[in-house]
Design an enzyme around this catalytic site. Structure first.
Site, PDB file in Angstrom:
ATOM      1  N   SER A 141     118.590  27.589  17.403  1.00 51.47           N
ATOM      2  CA  SER A 141     117.891  26.887  18.477  1.00 51.47           C
ATOM      3  C   SER A 141     117.769  25.430  18.079  1.00 51.47           C
ATOM      4  CB  SER A 141     116.494  27.465  18.698  1.00 51.47           C
ATOM      5  OG  SER A 141     115.755  26.639  19.593  1.00 51.47           O
ATOM      6  N   TYR A 154     108.289  29.930  15.002  1.00 48.46           N
ATOM      7  CA  TYR A 154     109.599  30.286  15.562  1.00 48.46           C
ATOM      8  C   TYR A 154     110.679  29.362  15.005  1.00 48.46           C
ATOM      9  CZ  TYR A 154     113.435  30.442  18.922  1.00 48.46           C
ATOM     10  OH  TYR A 154     114.680  30.515  19.505  1.00 48.46           O
TER      11      TYR A 154
END
Length: 235
Positions: A141, A154
């Protein structure tokens, strides 16, 4: 890599980027192993793709369990006789400040986002070595390159995945096993809604329009075809 007739295993294919990627690789002529926890949705997708002429096997599994990961890798190689590409796509977020993040939530997403891909890599590398090469695509990501309040836990899992990918890329290059990191940005899926922790009024991050899952799937296919070390959404 030429994708037509290659055997491709994709995790998290029941929705979002994984679903779009399965459809895109099927359209490109790949033979597919579909992996997700939702067995009913998985089998529906398999039937959809088979009706369009694709060679597909559905393998329900929880990717946070290394034994289940080992099983689906071995079943894929046994079913098709080889395994050319593994796309570690499945993932989950937790939304919380570092001060307040629940350690159990962090462990849960770490098991899924880091240990799951690691288990898949360790299971498939011997197969790829024996067949003379292969391709591992880890879906990271873009937030792993940023410091965004509320999603540090995350981002930390994706940073860990980046390091595994970067190191494995060097370790495996001489054996013709390529490792690629793909960096999606904000994408129009239910990923944010499925996050653990406190749900914010507005998802943290950029205010730019979200990419479609189909756009990201096209970038993942481009990564498989062109084999860059890293694939971003703007290149």
């Amino acid at each position: 890599m030429e994708i037509r007739d290659k055997v491709v295993l994709i995790t998290g294919t029941s929705a979002g980027i994984g679903l779009a990627t399965a459809r895109r690789f099927a359209a490109a002529g790949a033979k597919l192993a579909l992996v997700a926890r939702s067995a009913d949705v998985l089998h529906q997708l398999a039937e959809e793709l088979k009706s369009q002429g694709s060679d597909v096997v559905a393998l329900p599994a929880d990717v946070s369990d290394p034994k289940q990961v080992q099983r689906v890798i071995e079943e894929t190689a046994r079913h098709f006789g080889r395994l050319d590409v593994v796309i570690n796509n499945v993932g989950q977020a937790v939304v919380s400040s570092i001060a307040d993040v629940n350690p159990d939530d962090f462990r849960r997403i770490f098991d899924l986002n880091v240990m799951g891909p690691l288990a898949a890599m360790q299971a498939v590398i011997p197969i790829m070595r024996e067949q003379g090469g292969g391709l591992i695509i880890n879906i990271s990501s873009v937030v792993s390159k940023m410091n965004i309040p509320g999603i540090g836990a995350y981002a930390a899992t994706k940073s860990a995945l980046n390091m595994l990918s970067d190191t494995a890329r060097g370790e495996l290059a001489a054996e013709h096993i390529r490792v690629i990191s793909v960096y999606p940005r904000a994408t129009a899926t239910d990923f944010g809604k499925n996050a653990l922790g406190v749900q914010p009024q507005h998802a943290p991050g950029s205010s730019r329009p979200s990419d479609t899952p189909e756009f990201v799937a096209e970038k993942i296919l481009a990564a498989a075809l062109n084999e860059p070390d890293e694939q971003y959404m703007d290149n």
